[in-house]
Design a protein around this motif. Structure first.
Motif: not given
Length: 167
Positions: A31-37, A84-87, A95-104
């Protein structure tokens, strides 16, 4: 609310102390060093090795240790995938999708911590008194002696130092 933030911060700190996130080193090297996580993923095998040595795991404890280490890897993979999916979706999420994903992500962290505790309990029970002291000290430190730092979600309100107490 303050207790919830403290509990969340403690959970994240404990999770970071145990795992430091995703996938074996070989997978993260691709994975590239800049990849999330990716940075957290790169540390999981190192952390497993460090803990194995620090706790002085004996051949008789290897079976329990392997179960614990496998859960660390699974949790790390899960969290790395979710971040990675979030980024990848951050520019198209509402905003709702963001909140749901943070909940996941939060739920996955809680579920992973429960699995990790369930795997650690029999291992801890098998440790000698000396090993238990080593484990207690190592986890109390939260891995800081190994360069691991407590991580907080950037949007989470950071409690002041006086409000964060150890259980």
């Amino acid at each position: 609310m303050k207790k919830t933030l403290v509990a969340l911060a403690a959970s994240l700190a404990m999770s970071a102390a145990f795992a430091q996130s995703s996938a074996p080193a070989a997978a993260s090297a691709a994975a590239p060093a800049s990849a999330p996580g990716a940075q957290r993923e790169a540390h999981v095998e190192q952390r497993i090795t460090e803990l194995h040595s620090a706790l002085k795991i004996t051949p008789q404890q290897e079976d329990q240790w392997s179960k614990f280490a496998d859960i660390m890897r699974e949790n790390a993979r899960t969290m790395g995938d979710l971040y990675r999916q979030r980024v990848a979706q951050r520019n198209t999420m509402s905003a709702l999708d963001d909140m749901k994903q943070y909940g996941q992500i939060t739920q996955a962290n809680a579920d992973g911590t429960k699995r990790l505790v369930d795997a650690f309990e029999p291992l801890y029970a098998s440790l000698s008194p000396e090993q238990k002291k080593l484990a207690d000290a190592n986890f109390r430190q939260g891995g800081r002696e190994h360069g691991h730092r407590e991580r907080r979600h950037p949007r989470a309100a950071a409690p002041d130092a006086a409000s964060v107490t150890k259980p």
